[in-house]
Every structure is written in structure tokens, then in C-alpha cells.
Design an enzyme around this catalytic site. Structure first.
Site, mmCIF file in Angstrom:
data_model
loop_
_atom_site.group_PDB
_atom_site.id
_atom_site.type_symbol
_atom_site.label_atom_id
_atom_site.label_comp_id
_atom_site.label_asym_id
_atom_site.label_seq_id
_atom_site.Cartn_x
_atom_site.Cartn_y
_atom_site.Cartn_z
ATOM 1 N N PHE A 19 20.561 34.947 21.096
ATOM 2 C CA PHE A 19 21.785 35.657 20.718
ATOM 3 C C PHE A 19 21.975 35.779 19.208
ATOM 4 O O PHE A 19 22.973 36.324 18.761
ATOM 5 C CB PHE A 19 23.009 34.958 21.322
ATOM 6 C CG PHE A 19 22.989 34.926 22.835
ATOM 7 C CD1 PHE A 19 23.230 36.081 23.570
ATOM 8 C CD2 PHE A 19 22.708 33.747 23.514
ATOM 9 C CE1 PHE A 19 23.213 36.065 24.958
ATOM 10 C CE2 PHE A 19 22.681 33.721 24.908
ATOM 11 C CZ PHE A 19 22.933 34.877 25.630
ATOM 12 N N GLY A 46 21.043 22.882 19.334
ATOM 13 C CA GLY A 46 21.245 24.052 20.186
ATOM 14 C C GLY A 46 20.153 25.071 19.976
ATOM 15 O O GLY A 46 20.306 26.021 19.204
ATOM 16 N N ASP A 71 17.966 20.089 22.003
ATOM 17 C CA ASP A 71 18.673 20.784 23.088
ATOM 18 C C ASP A 71 18.407 20.031 24.392
ATOM 19 O O ASP A 71 17.302 19.532 24.592
ATOM 20 C CB ASP A 71 18.153 22.224 23.219
ATOM 21 C CG ASP A 71 19.163 23.164 23.867
ATOM 22 O OD1 ASP A 71 19.629 22.844 24.981
ATOM 23 O OD2 ASP A 71 19.478 24.202 23.276
ATOM 24 N N HIS A 144 29.767 25.595 22.584
ATOM 25 C CA HIS A 144 30.882 26.207 21.873
ATOM 26 C C HIS A 144 32.241 25.818 22.439
ATOM 27 O O HIS A 144 33.260 26.422 22.108
ATOM 28 C CB HIS A 144 30.720 27.731 21.859
ATOM 29 C CG HIS A 144 29.576 28.186 20.986
ATOM 30 N ND1 HIS A 144 28.410 27.460 20.855
ATOM 31 C CD2 HIS A 144 29.420 29.270 20.199
ATOM 32 C CE1 HIS A 144 27.600 28.100 20.020
ATOM 33 N NE2 HIS A 144 28.181 29.201 19.609
ATOM 34 N N ASP A 170 28.495 30.951 14.543
ATOM 35 C CA ASP A 170 29.620 31.382 15.376
ATOM 36 C C ASP A 170 30.966 30.865 14.870
ATOM 37 O O ASP A 170 31.821 30.431 15.653
ATOM 38 C CB ASP A 170 29.399 30.978 16.850
ATOM 39 C CG ASP A 170 28.130 31.601 17.415
ATOM 40 O OD1 ASP A 170 27.940 32.810 17.248
ATOM 41 O OD2 ASP A 170 27.324 30.861 18.006
HETATM 42 MG MG MG Z 1 25.163 30.961 18.060
#
Ligand code: MG
Length: 211
Positions: A19, A46, A71, A144, A170
Site C-alpha cells: 500500500f 509492519g 511482522d 493502525h 500514515d
Molecule cells: Mg502504511
């Protein structure tokens, strides 16, 4: 080389599954290129299918360090069935859980980064509790939700020494643009602690340095 990566490395990273938007990926690589690797290796929290590792790995190699990719590979809350970022083909039907590890390994293999990218597979807070190596750059792009974001902040930012870089993905100041946990639980606490100063911002990527 036009920036931190060659055009071939950029092409590989852009093609990789995940992403991370191309402009933020490039900004991530450029920020990491300024790391003082005398402080320690890179670590990202992550990794999902390995896309950001394609941006950070070549930089780590060029600087003579390595990139740890942490992760549990079971997907964050937002990757689970019924959530916004669920990808059904990532479910391992035998255990009925997401398993991004095979995809991550394929990505790192195909990018030619197996010599410089080291996977850490397991629960982040558990690994953080036993982790003693200082880091030169920490990239947080983990769960998140409020609690996972808080645990990534509290578990990993103490591993950065003075001069170390904290990269956060993010971060949205406007709640309409995206979830607030990385902003409220990582970015704000880091600045409010007085231990970090902001270096740059590119899209939802924030670059901070431990003072
Ligand atoms: Mg991200």
C-alpha cells in the site's frame, strides 16, 4: 541514480505488492539515506508483503548496514476479513489466517535483497522487550489501531539513540484523510516527549530525529 535509489530499484519497489504510494516510498528511501549507520541497523515494524523493504533495503546496503523487517505476518486489524485493506488471497486456508510471510519472502528474493533484509517473525512487543541493539532508523508502519500503534511507539522508539531517525507512515492531521492512531499514538507523543524534532513531511510520511 536520481535520488536514494536507482531507477531499476525504484521500478522493483513500485511493482511490489503493498500500500506504500510511490512518492512516499521515495521519500522514505531519501530520509533513510541520511541515517547515521554508526548508531546501528535499520528496523521496520509492519512489513506485510515487503514493499517498503524494497525502498529501504537498497539504502541499507549502500550504507553498509542491514534492514530488520518485523511482522507477525497475520495481518493487522485493518487487513482482516470485512475490513478496508483485506486481500482474500493472502489467507492461508489450512489455518484460516492471513499469512503474508511467503509473499514477503518472494518480494525480497525477487528484489535481490536477501543479503541485506532480515525477517523478524513474531509478536512485536515481545521482540521489543528482548531487543538490545540500538537502531539508526526506525520505520513504523504496523497496526493502525490505537493499542498496536501505542505498543509500537512504547516498545521501539527507546531503541533509537540520539541522532536516530523515526519514520512514521500514515500520519494524517485531518481525520477525514485517514485513521488517527499513527498521529495520536506515535507522531504526537514523540514530539510531545521533547525527545524528537521533525525533519520533514511527505504525504503521510513523517521523519523525526531523536535529539
Ligand atoms: Mg502504511
Amino acid at each position: 541514480m536520481t535520488g536514494a535509489l536507482t531507477s531499476a530499484e525504484l521500478a522493483v519497489a513500485r511493482r511490489a505488492r503493498g500500500f506504500m504510494p510511490p512518492d512516499e516510498g521515495e521519500a522514505l528511501a531519501a530520509a533513510a539515506a541520511d541515517a547515521d549507520v554508526g548508531l546501528g541497523p535499520f528496523l521496520e515494524v509492519g512489513s506485510y508483503c515487503g514493499k517498503s523493504a524494497c525502498y529501504l533495503g537498497p539504502v541499507a546496503r549502500r550504507l553498509g548496514t542491514i534492514l530488520y523487517c518485523l511482522d507477525h505476518h497475520r495481518g493487522s486489524e485493518e487487513n482482516q476479513p470485512g475490513w478496508e485493506h483485506h486481500e482474500p488471497d493472502l489467507v492461508d486456508a489450512r489455518v484460516a489466517k492471513i499469512d503474508t510471510l511467503p509473499h514477503f519472502r518472494r518480494t525480497v528474493h525477487d528484489a535481490g535483497l536477501e543479503d541485506v533484509v532480515v525477517a523478524l517473525v513474531g509478536d512485536g512487543p515481545t521482540i521489543a522487550r528482548h531487543w538490545a541493539t540500538p537502531l539508526s532508523a526506525l520505520f513504523i508502519d504496523g497496526g493502525h489501531g490505537e493499542e498496536p500503534a501505542h505498543l509500537d511507539y512504547s516498545g521501539w522508539t527507546p531503541k533509537l539513540r540520539s541522532g536516530g531517525l523515526l519514520l512514521i507512515h500514515d500520519v494524517f492531521t485531518d481525520p477525514a484523510a485517514g485513521g488517527q492512531a499513527p498521529h495520536d499514538r506515535i507522531y504526537r507523543p514523540a514530539l510531545d516527549s521533547g525527545s524528537f524534532e521533525e525533519v520533514s513531511a511527505s504525504g503521510s510520511l513523517r521523519v523525526l530525529r531523536r535529539v
